[in-house]
Design an enzyme around this catalytic site. Structure first.
Site, PDB file in Angstrom:
ATOM      1  N   GLN A 146      18.652  21.386  -4.566  1.00  0.00           N
ATOM      2  CA  GLN A 146      17.858  20.866  -3.574  1.00  0.00           C
ATOM      3  C   GLN A 146      16.805  20.034  -5.019  1.00  0.00           C
ATOM      4  OE1 GLN A 146      18.256  21.335  -0.260  1.00  0.00           O
ATOM      5  NE2 GLN A 146      15.831  20.023  -0.136  1.00  0.00           N
ATOM      6  N   SER A 206      12.726  23.910   0.497  1.00  0.00           N
ATOM      7  CA  SER A 206      13.986  24.277   1.742  1.00  0.00           C
ATOM      8  C   SER A 206      14.608  25.333   2.365  1.00  0.00           C
ATOM      9  CB  SER A 206      14.789  23.737   0.746  1.00  0.00           C
ATOM     10  OG  SER A 206      16.516  23.651   1.769  1.00  0.00           O
ATOM     11  N   HIS A 256      17.129  25.582   3.407  1.00  0.00           N
ATOM     12  CA  HIS A 256      18.864  26.217   2.999  1.00  0.00           C
ATOM     13  C   HIS A 256      18.267  27.000   2.138  1.00  0.00           C
ATOM     14  CE1 HIS A 256      21.133  23.835   5.876  1.00  0.00           C
ATOM     15  NE2 HIS A 256      19.998  22.515   5.750  1.00  0.00           N
ATOM     16  N   GLU A 301      16.180  17.118  13.886  1.00  0.00           N
ATOM     17  CA  GLU A 301      17.887  17.659  12.971  1.00  0.00           C
ATOM     18  C   GLU A 301      19.244  17.894  14.562  1.00  0.00           C
ATOM     19  OE1 GLU A 301      17.958  19.578   9.210  1.00  0.00           O
ATOM     20  OE2 GLU A 301      16.525  17.565   8.590  1.00  0.00           O
TER      21      GLU A 301
HETATM   22 ZN    ZN Z   1      19.998  21.611   7.235  1.00  0.00          ZN
END
Ligand code: ZN
Length: 302
Positions: free
Chosen positions: A183, A209, A211, A264
């Site tokens: 990241q 993040s 993620h 998103e």
């Molecule tokens: Zn994503």
């Protein structure tokens, strides 16, 4: 002898009646006292605090996530956002939205749990690698062996992917767990090309993040680019079904001011079926759910 017995018999109902009257009046008295604000309660807070609480309609009585320490912040936020409900003011200040992004940050106390929240105020820290990362099955991912999730989230995602397939839709994981270092490089590339301000609207800083939780997955339908996912029937299917498998659309449209991220359509977060269903039914974000129901209420993560 006969007379005496008679006397006693006559007295009993009277005594019982009197006892009942006494009990009923005591209960009524106690019940009325309960609803009456006591003098003690009226003077519970100093006059100055009492005035401020009154301005906000005594939120401490209605919302158990109200924080006395934040009273001044609630009042300032209300002045700046007079159209928001008191509930929203408390929620947003508790999230930290009255502070600039990436200020007053802390590390999440709920690492390795499904109700872990990561946003622009709560990070995972440089060294966090989730437990039990596993590969996503080949038929449900774009790059087998490089796309990983925490095992519980992985099982849920594979179930979702198979059910979608049964209904005639293709939903593939294209990106999921990302390490802190990965990241860091990604974010730096974005900053180099777009500048910090722009990069911050769509990319997380390292440690911040979602993620990195191993609970998040970006998807596509194998036909259009993931950025066009909301133009697909797969997206419609996800909007109706993702919560049944414990996933939520993490950065919805029109919630940018709460999540801190642009919309998103491809980015989904595993939170478990119960939380996902609540969030779906009440049209709120994980950030809002977290400060209302998780923060200071759940056992700390390990
Ligand atoms: Zn994503």
């Amino acid at each position: 002898m006969k007379k005496q017995v008679k006397k006693v018999k006559l007295k009993s109902p009277v005594i019982v009646f009197l006892v009942i009257i006494a009990l009923v009046s005591t209960s009524v008295f106690l019940f009325m006292q309960k609803d009456k604000p006591t003098t003690k309660e009226e003077t519970k807070y100093p006059m100055e605090i009492e005035e401020k609480l009154k301005t906000l309609n005594h939120p401490e009585k209605a919302f158990d996530y109200f924080k006395f320490d934040f009273l001044e912040r609630y009042l300032s936020y209300q002045e700046l956002n007079p159209n928001l409900s008191i509930e929203d003011i408390i929620t947003r200040v508790n999230i930290g939205l009255d502070n600039k992004y990436y200020t007053n940050t802390s590390v999440s106390p709920y690492l390795n749990t499904n109700y872990l929240l990561v946003n622009k105020y709560i990070s995972l820290g440089e060294n966090y690698v989730p437990d039990h990362l596993v590969d996503i099955d080949k038929d449900c991912s774009v790059n087998y062996k490089t796309v990983q999730l925490v095992s519980e989230a992985k099982d849920a995602f594979v179930n979702l992917c198979h059910k979608a397939k049964e209904d005639g839709f293709t939903i593939r994981a294209m990106s999921s767990y990302r390490s802190y270092d990965y990241q860091k490089k990604l974010y730096q590339n974005y900053v180099d090309s777009d500048g910090v301000e722009e990069a911050d609207t769509y990319s997380a800083r390292p440690g911040f993040s979602e993620h990195q939780t191993g609970l998040t997955v970006d998807v596509d339908n194998a036909k259009l680019s993931y950025t066009d996912f909301d133009k697909t029937n797969e997206f419609k299917w996800m909007m109706e079904n993702a919560h049944r498998f414990g996933f939520i659309l993490r950065y919805p449209k029109d919630k940018e001011d709460i999540t801190g991220y642009s919309y998103e359509s491809w980015h989904y977060r595993y939170v478990g079926v119960d939380i996902a269903t609540y969030i779906y039914e009440h049209n709120i974000t994980l950030d809002e759910y977290y400060v209302r129901f998780i923060e200071n209420k759940m056992g700390k993560g390990n």
